[in-house]
Design an enzyme around this catalytic site. Sequence first.
Site: not given
Length: 232
Positions: A200, A13
């Site tokens: 997701d 990230e």
Amino acid sequence: MSKIGIIGAMDLELEELKSKMQISQIVKKANMDFYEGTLSGANVVIVKCGIGKINAALCVQILADVFSVTHVINTGIAGSLNAKLDIGDILISKDALHHDMDVTIFGYALGEVPQMGFREFQADDNLIQLAKTTCEEVNPDLHVMVGRVVSGDQFISSKEVKERLISNFQGDCAEMEGASIAHGAYLNNIPFVIIRAISDKADDSAEMDYPTFERAAAKHSARLVENMVGRI
């Protein structure tokens, strides 16, 4: 002068942001490496807090106490709870709450931290708007929306739990750090915003989708942060 704390839970990230910053020093605290320097002309401190709410809260306090940051941005990935948020889309927090806090037996709302007087930690309006307009410029092919982040110390990967989070909290995305970052920023009077790219659908397919899409989703979020910080 502004100094922006940028927090991610995982290396993926933050690796792109760190590769583009000019690092002046690296400070180690609580087993976390705080990279201080400049990014897009802004003074920043970039740090991987690790996964989970306790790590996230500790990280915010160090940013406040040691680095005196003026703003906090939490960048990363999350599971979608909103049918309008597909994999790769961007969610910008209007607020955040703890979905695993339950003191309802004493009359508190589900998710409310006792004695706080409210349940949702409100993100900063200026940062929300800046994140949204910047995202529309630098990620024009992505859908971006403002919504609610719900956080708990669990990876959401079942349809049943997903439906409960939607029903109880009207959450738009689920992850494991945002509410604690929001909580810590609130207690230290630091404006914050949480930026989440969807990796997701937080349901029975999450176990397969997350490893497939996590890196691409993280890059979407990082691109937004890189272009946003210079405008604060």
